[in-house]
Write a protein that holds these residues in place. Structure first.
Motif, short mmCIF file in Angstrom:
data_model
loop_
_atom_site.label_atom_id
_atom_site.label_comp_id
_atom_site.label_asym_id
_atom_site.label_seq_id
_atom_site.Cartn_x
_atom_site.Cartn_y
_atom_site.Cartn_z
N TYR A 32 0.81 -1.22 0.00
CA TYR A 32 0.00 0.00 0.00
C TYR A 32 0.84 1.26 0.00
N GLY A 33 0.40 2.24 -0.79
CA GLY A 33 0.97 3.56 -0.67
C GLY A 33 0.57 4.20 0.65
N MET A 34 1.38 5.14 1.08
CA MET A 34 1.12 5.83 2.35
C MET A 34 1.29 7.33 2.12
N SER A 35 0.71 8.10 3.01
CA SER A 35 0.85 9.55 2.86
C SER A 35 0.94 10.21 4.22
N TRP A 36 1.48 11.42 4.21
CA TRP A 36 1.52 12.30 5.38
C TRP A 36 0.65 13.52 5.08
N TYR A 37 -0.13 13.89 6.08
CA TYR A 37 -0.93 15.10 6.04
C TYR A 37 -0.57 15.95 7.25
N ARG A 38 -1.01 17.19 7.22
CA ARG A 38 -0.85 18.04 8.39
C ARG A 38 -2.05 18.97 8.51
N VAL A 50 3.38 11.90 -0.41
CA VAL A 50 2.85 10.57 -0.73
C VAL A 50 3.99 9.69 -1.18
N ILE A 51 3.91 8.40 -0.84
CA ILE A 51 4.92 7.44 -1.29
C ILE A 51 4.24 6.17 -1.76
N GLY A 52 4.74 5.62 -2.86
CA GLY A 52 4.19 4.38 -3.38
C GLY A 52 4.58 3.18 -2.52
N SER A 53 4.00 2.04 -2.84
CA SER A 53 4.16 0.86 -2.00
C SER A 53 5.62 0.39 -1.90
N GLY A 55 8.22 2.46 -2.44
CA GLY A 55 9.08 3.61 -2.16
C GLY A 55 9.68 4.22 -3.40
N GLY A 56 9.35 3.65 -4.56
CA GLY A 56 9.96 4.13 -5.80
C GLY A 56 9.36 5.40 -6.34
N SER A 57 8.18 5.76 -5.87
CA SER A 57 7.54 6.99 -6.33
C SER A 57 7.12 7.84 -5.14
N THR A 58 7.39 9.11 -5.24
CA THR A 58 7.04 10.04 -4.18
C THR A 58 6.48 11.32 -4.81
N ASN A 59 5.71 12.04 -4.03
CA ASN A 59 5.17 13.31 -4.49
C ASN A 59 5.01 14.21 -3.27
N THR A 78 7.17 0.84 8.51
CA THR A 78 7.25 2.21 8.98
C THR A 78 7.42 3.17 7.79
N VAL A 79 6.71 4.28 7.86
CA VAL A 79 6.90 5.35 6.91
C VAL A 79 7.45 6.56 7.67
N TYR A 80 8.36 7.27 7.03
CA TYR A 80 9.05 8.38 7.67
C TYR A 80 8.79 9.68 6.92
N LEU A 81 8.95 10.78 7.65
CA LEU A 81 8.95 12.09 7.03
C LEU A 81 10.12 12.87 7.62
#
Length: 116
Positions: A32-38, A50-53, A55-59, A78-81
């Motif tokens: 699954y892709g994951m994302s950070w919001y604020r 946003v990051i793809g499942s 990790g190869g794609s980010t936006n 774990t997903v990091y920012l």
């Protein structure tokens, strides 16, 4: 069930750095892709990164491009920012989000305060 637990927030001076973490459980994280919001006080929640499942794609939102980096570790679920060159306007509660089976799943959020 799905659980997302953020950590790593805190108080930092302008120009400083923080790394946020979001540990996920209850689903197959690596697919699954994951994302950070604020969400800043008095403002709507906004997408940060946003990051793809794999990790190869980010936006990134334009407001953080070049300063923030999203990454993931599919072994640690774990997903990091990584947030560098922080500005006063980065002050907000930061949330990780998963879109799962047609619904949005959110963590409890972690407070980031940028202040001198």
């Amino acid at each position: 069930q799905v659980q997302l637990v953020e950590s790593g927030g805190g108080l930092v001076q302008p120009g400083g750095s923080l790394r946020l973490s979001c540990v996920a459980s209850g689903f197959t994280f690596s697919t699954y892709g994951m994302s950070w919001y604020r969400q800043a006080p008095g403002k709507e929640r906004e997408l940060v990164a946003v990051i793809g499942s794999t990790g190869g794609s980010t936006n990134y939102a334009d407001t953080v491009k070049g300063r923030f980096t999203i990454s993931r570790d599919n072994v640690k679920n774990t997903v990091y920012l990584q947030m560098n060159s922080l500005k006063l306007e980065d002050t907000a509660v930061y949330y990780c989000k998963l879109r799962y089976r047609g619904g949005d799943n959110w963590g409890q959020g972690t407070q980031v305060t940028v202040s001198s």
